[in-house]
Design a protein around this motif. Structure first.
Motif, PDB file in Angstrom:
ATOM      1  N   PRO A  36      39.970  42.901  42.095  1.00 52.66           N
ATOM      2  CA  PRO A  36      39.405  42.844  43.454  1.00 52.66           C
ATOM      3  C   PRO A  36      37.891  43.080  43.475  1.00 52.66           C
ATOM      4  CG  PRO A  36      41.370  44.204  43.437  1.00 52.66           C
ATOM      5  CD  PRO A  36      41.041  43.889  42.010  1.00 52.66           C
ATOM      6  N   PHE A  37      37.406  43.955  42.603  1.00 47.88           N
ATOM      7  CA  PHE A  37      35.970  44.223  42.531  1.00 47.88           C
ATOM      8  C   PHE A  37      35.208  42.969  42.126  1.00 47.88           C
ATOM      9  CE2 PHE A  37      32.282  45.511  39.954  1.00 47.88           C
ATOM     10  CZ  PHE A  37      31.576  46.237  40.890  1.00 47.88           C
ATOM     11  N   ILE A  38      35.656  42.307  41.069  1.00 46.73           N
ATOM     12  CA  ILE A  38      34.988  41.092  40.595  1.00 46.73           C
ATOM     13  C   ILE A  38      35.110  39.969  41.620  1.00 46.73           C
ATOM     14  CG2 ILE A  38      34.959  39.323  38.781  1.00 46.73           C
ATOM     15  CD1 ILE A  38      33.839  42.060  37.936  1.00 46.73           C
ATOM     16  N   SER A  39      36.261  39.872  42.271  1.00 49.61           N
ATOM     17  CA  SER A  39      36.436  38.855  43.312  1.00 49.61           C
ATOM     18  C   SER A  39      35.442  39.056  44.449  1.00 49.61           C
ATOM     19  CB  SER A  39      37.860  38.892  43.865  1.00 49.61           C
ATOM     20  OG  SER A  39      38.777  38.423  42.909  1.00 49.61           O
ATOM     21  N   LYS A  40      35.273  40.302  44.857  1.00 52.43           N
ATOM     22  CA  LYS A  40      34.354  40.588  45.955  1.00 52.43           C
ATOM     23  C   LYS A  40      32.903  40.295  45.554  1.00 52.43           C
ATOM     24  CE  LYS A  40      33.542  43.799  49.613  1.00 52.43           C
ATOM     25  NZ  LYS A  40      34.308  44.619  50.488  1.00 52.43           N
ATOM     26  N   VAL A  41      32.530  40.673  44.338  1.00 46.63           N
ATOM     27  CA  VAL A  41      31.156  40.463  43.875  1.00 46.63           C
ATOM     28  C   VAL A  41      30.836  38.978  43.738  1.00 46.63           C
ATOM     29  CG1 VAL A  41      29.601  40.785  41.909  1.00 46.63           C
ATOM     30  CG2 VAL A  41      30.960  42.701  42.740  1.00 46.63           C
ATOM     31  N   THR A  42      31.764  38.205  43.168  1.00 53.34           N
ATOM     32  CA  THR A  42      31.499  36.790  42.886  1.00 53.34           C
ATOM     33  C   THR A  42      31.873  35.854  44.032  1.00 53.34           C
ATOM     34  OG1 THR A  42      33.681  36.452  41.897  1.00 53.34           O
ATOM     35  CG2 THR A  42      31.884  37.127  40.416  1.00 53.34           C
ATOM     36  N   GLY A  43      32.756  36.318  44.914  1.00 52.75           N
ATOM     37  CA  GLY A  43      33.237  35.440  45.980  1.00 52.75           C
ATOM     38  C   GLY A  43      34.334  34.502  45.517  1.00 52.75           C
ATOM     39  N   VAL A  44      34.839  34.700  44.299  1.00 51.89           N
ATOM     40  CA  VAL A  44      35.919  33.871  43.756  1.00 51.89           C
ATOM     41  C   VAL A  44      37.240  34.624  43.943  1.00 51.89           C
ATOM     42  CG1 VAL A  44      36.858  32.786  41.682  1.00 51.89           C
ATOM     43  CG2 VAL A  44      34.391  32.839  42.040  1.00 51.89           C
ATOM     44  N   PRO A  45      38.200  34.066  44.684  1.00 52.00           N
ATOM     45  CA  PRO A  45      39.482  34.739  44.892  1.00 52.00           C
ATOM     46  C   PRO A  45      40.354  34.652  43.631  1.00 52.00           C
ATOM     47  CG  PRO A  45      39.519  32.598  45.945  1.00 52.00           C
ATOM     48  CD  PRO A  45      38.125  32.785  45.380  1.00 52.00           C
ATOM     49  N   LEU A  46      40.112  35.545  42.679  1.00 52.97           N
ATOM     50  CA  LEU A  46      40.721  35.435  41.350  1.00 52.97           C
ATOM     51  C   LEU A  46      42.246  35.442  41.363  1.00 52.97           C
ATOM     52  CD1 LEU A  46      38.252  37.674  39.350  1.00 52.97           C
ATOM     53  CD2 LEU A  46      38.441  35.198  39.311  1.00 52.97           C
ATOM     54  N   VAL A  47      42.864  36.256  42.189  1.00 56.36           N
ATOM     55  CA  VAL A  47      44.332  36.313  42.226  1.00 56.36           C
ATOM     56  C   VAL A  47      44.891  34.986  42.718  1.00 56.36           C
ATOM     57  CG1 VAL A  47      46.329  37.455  43.266  1.00 56.36           C
ATOM     58  CG2 VAL A  47      44.377  38.814  42.499  1.00 56.36           C
ATOM     59  N   LYS A  48      44.293  34.447  43.760  1.00 56.30           N
ATOM     60  CA  LYS A  48      44.734  33.150  44.292  1.00 56.30           C
ATOM     61  C   LYS A  48      44.535  32.042  43.257  1.00 56.30           C
ATOM     62  CE  LYS A  48      43.959  30.103  48.250  1.00 56.30           C
ATOM     63  NZ  LYS A  48      43.220  29.929  49.506  1.00 56.30           N
ATOM     64  N   VAL A  49      43.372  32.031  42.622  1.00 61.59           N
ATOM     65  CA  VAL A  49      43.070  31.013  41.609  1.00 61.59           C
ATOM     66  C   VAL A  49      44.048  31.123  40.438  1.00 61.59           C
ATOM     67  CG1 VAL A  49      41.353  30.255  39.914  1.00 61.59           C
ATOM     68  CG2 VAL A  49      40.645  30.788  42.246  1.00 61.59           C
ATOM     69  N   ALA A  50      44.264  32.342  39.939  1.00 60.64           N
ATOM     70  CA  ALA A  50      45.172  32.540  38.803  1.00 60.64           C
ATOM     71  C   ALA A  50      46.600  32.162  39.170  1.00 60.64           C
ATOM     72  CB  ALA A  50      45.113  33.993  38.339  1.00 60.64           C
ATOM     73  N   ASP A  58      41.119  21.257  39.397  1.00 57.89           N
ATOM     74  CA  ASP A  58      41.836  20.856  40.615  1.00 57.89           C
ATOM     75  C   ASP A  58      41.448  21.738  41.797  1.00 57.89           C
ATOM     76  OD1 ASP A  58      43.224  18.921  39.184  1.00 57.89           O
ATOM     77  OD2 ASP A  58      45.038  20.146  38.959  1.00 57.89           O
ATOM     78  N   GLN A  59      41.091  22.995  41.507  1.00 56.08           N
ATOM     79  CA  GLN A  59      40.755  23.951  42.557  1.00 56.08           C
ATOM     80  C   GLN A  59      39.257  23.983  42.864  1.00 56.08           C
ATOM     81  OE1 GLN A  59      42.837  27.815  42.317  1.00 56.08           O
ATOM     82  NE2 GLN A  59      43.763  26.989  40.449  1.00 56.08           N
ATOM     83  N   GLY A  60      38.497  23.121  42.201  1.00 56.50           N
ATOM     84  CA  GLY A  60      37.074  23.049  42.476  1.00 56.50           C
ATOM     85  C   GLY A  60      36.219  23.974  41.632  1.00 56.50           C
ATOM     86  N   TYR A  61      36.795  24.518  40.560  1.00 56.49           N
ATOM     87  CA  TYR A  61      36.045  25.407  39.666  1.00 56.49           C
ATOM     88  C   TYR A  61      35.814  24.712  38.341  1.00 56.49           C
ATOM     89  CZ  TYR A  61      37.222  29.037  43.000  1.00 56.49           C
ATOM     90  OH  TYR A  61      37.345  29.767  44.148  1.00 56.49           O
ATOM     91  N   ALA A  62      34.647  24.953  37.756  1.00 51.87           N
ATOM     92  CA  ALA A  62      34.326  24.401  36.452  1.00 51.87           C
ATOM     93  C   ALA A  62      34.608  25.445  35.384  1.00 51.87           C
ATOM     94  CB  ALA A  62      32.853  23.998  36.406  1.00 51.87           C
ATOM     95  N   GLU A  63      34.683  25.002  34.150  1.00 49.10           N
ATOM     96  CA  GLU A  63      34.847  25.942  33.048  1.00 49.10           C
ATOM     97  C   GLU A  63      33.527  26.660  32.807  1.00 49.10           C
ATOM     98  OE1 GLU A  63      36.267  23.926  29.614  1.00 49.10           O
ATOM     99  OE2 GLU A  63      38.021  23.148  30.634  1.00 49.10           O
ATOM    100  N   GLY A  64      33.606  27.818  32.204  1.00 54.48           N
ATOM    101  CA  GLY A  64      32.391  28.546  31.857  1.00 54.48           C
ATOM    102  C   GLY A  64      32.170  29.740  32.752  1.00 54.48           C
ATOM    103  N   LEU A  65      30.982  30.272  32.669  1.00 56.45           N
ATOM    104  CA  LEU A  65      30.650  31.476  33.407  1.00 56.45           C
ATOM    105  C   LEU A  65      30.260  31.157  34.844  1.00 56.45           C
ATOM    106  CD1 LEU A  65      28.493  33.285  30.714  1.00 56.45           C
ATOM    107  CD2 LEU A  65      30.874  33.735  31.300  1.00 56.45           C
ATOM    108  N   HIS A  66      30.474  32.129  35.705  1.00 56.10           N
ATOM    109  CA  HIS A  66      30.056  32.030  37.098  1.00 56.10           C
ATOM    110  C   HIS A  66      28.524  32.019  37.124  1.00 56.10           C
ATOM    111  CE1 HIS A  66      29.342  33.365  41.237  1.00 56.10           C
ATOM    112  NE2 HIS A  66      30.541  32.882  41.494  1.00 56.10           N
ATOM    113  N   PRO A  67      27.916  31.267  38.011  1.00 57.71           N
ATOM    114  CA  PRO A  67      26.448  31.280  38.077  1.00 57.71           C
ATOM    115  C   PRO A  67      25.903  32.697  38.273  1.00 57.71           C
ATOM    116  CG  PRO A  67      27.349  29.587  39.517  1.00 57.71           C
ATOM    117  CD  PRO A  67      28.505  30.396  39.009  1.00 57.71           C
ATOM    118  N   GLN A  68      24.778  32.967  37.674  1.00 57.06           N
ATOM    119  CA  GLN A  68      24.181  34.296  37.771  1.00 57.06           C
ATOM    120  C   GLN A  68      23.806  34.588  39.215  1.00 57.06           C
ATOM    121  OE1 GLN A  68      21.094  34.997  34.966  1.00 57.06           O
ATOM    122  NE2 GLN A  68      20.746  37.075  35.645  1.00 57.06           N
TER     123      GLN A  68
END
Length: 70
Positions: free
Chosen positions: A22-36, A47-57
Motif C-alpha cells: 500500500p505504501f508503494i502504491s500510494k507513492v507511485t500511484g500504481v494500484p499494485l494489488v489490482k494490477v497483480a 494489456d493494463q497499460g503498463y510497460a516493463e521496467g522501472l516506474h518513472p522517477q
C-alpha cells in the motif's frame, strides 16, 4: 552504478507485504494489488497499460519508517 548498469534497490524481503505494497502504491500511484490480481487472471502488464521496467522517477523521496509501540 558508475559503469551505467542500473542499480537495484531491495525495498523489503518479506513475503507478508501488507504494509509495503500500500505504501508503494500510494507513492507511485500504481494500484499494485489490482494490477497483480489482473496479471494472475491472465491480463499482461501491457494489456493494463503498463510497460516493463522501472516506474518513472518521481520528484520526491518517500520513506517508510518503523513504528515501535512500547
Amino acid at each position: 552504478a558508475a559503469d551505467g548498469t542500473p542499480n537495484v534497490f531491495i525495498i523489503e524481503v518479506n513475503p507478508r507485504s501488507s504494509r509495503t505494497v500500500p505504501f508503494i502504491s500510494k507513492v507511485t500511484g500504481v494500484p499494485l494489488v489490482k494490477v497483480a490480481s489482473k496479471v494472475m487472471l491472465g491480463d499482461s502488464l501491457q494489456d493494463q497499460g503498463y510497460a516493463e521496467g522501472l516506474h518513472p522517477q518521481l520528484p520526491l523521496f518517500a520513506v517508510k519508517a518503523p513504528v515501535v509501540s512500547m
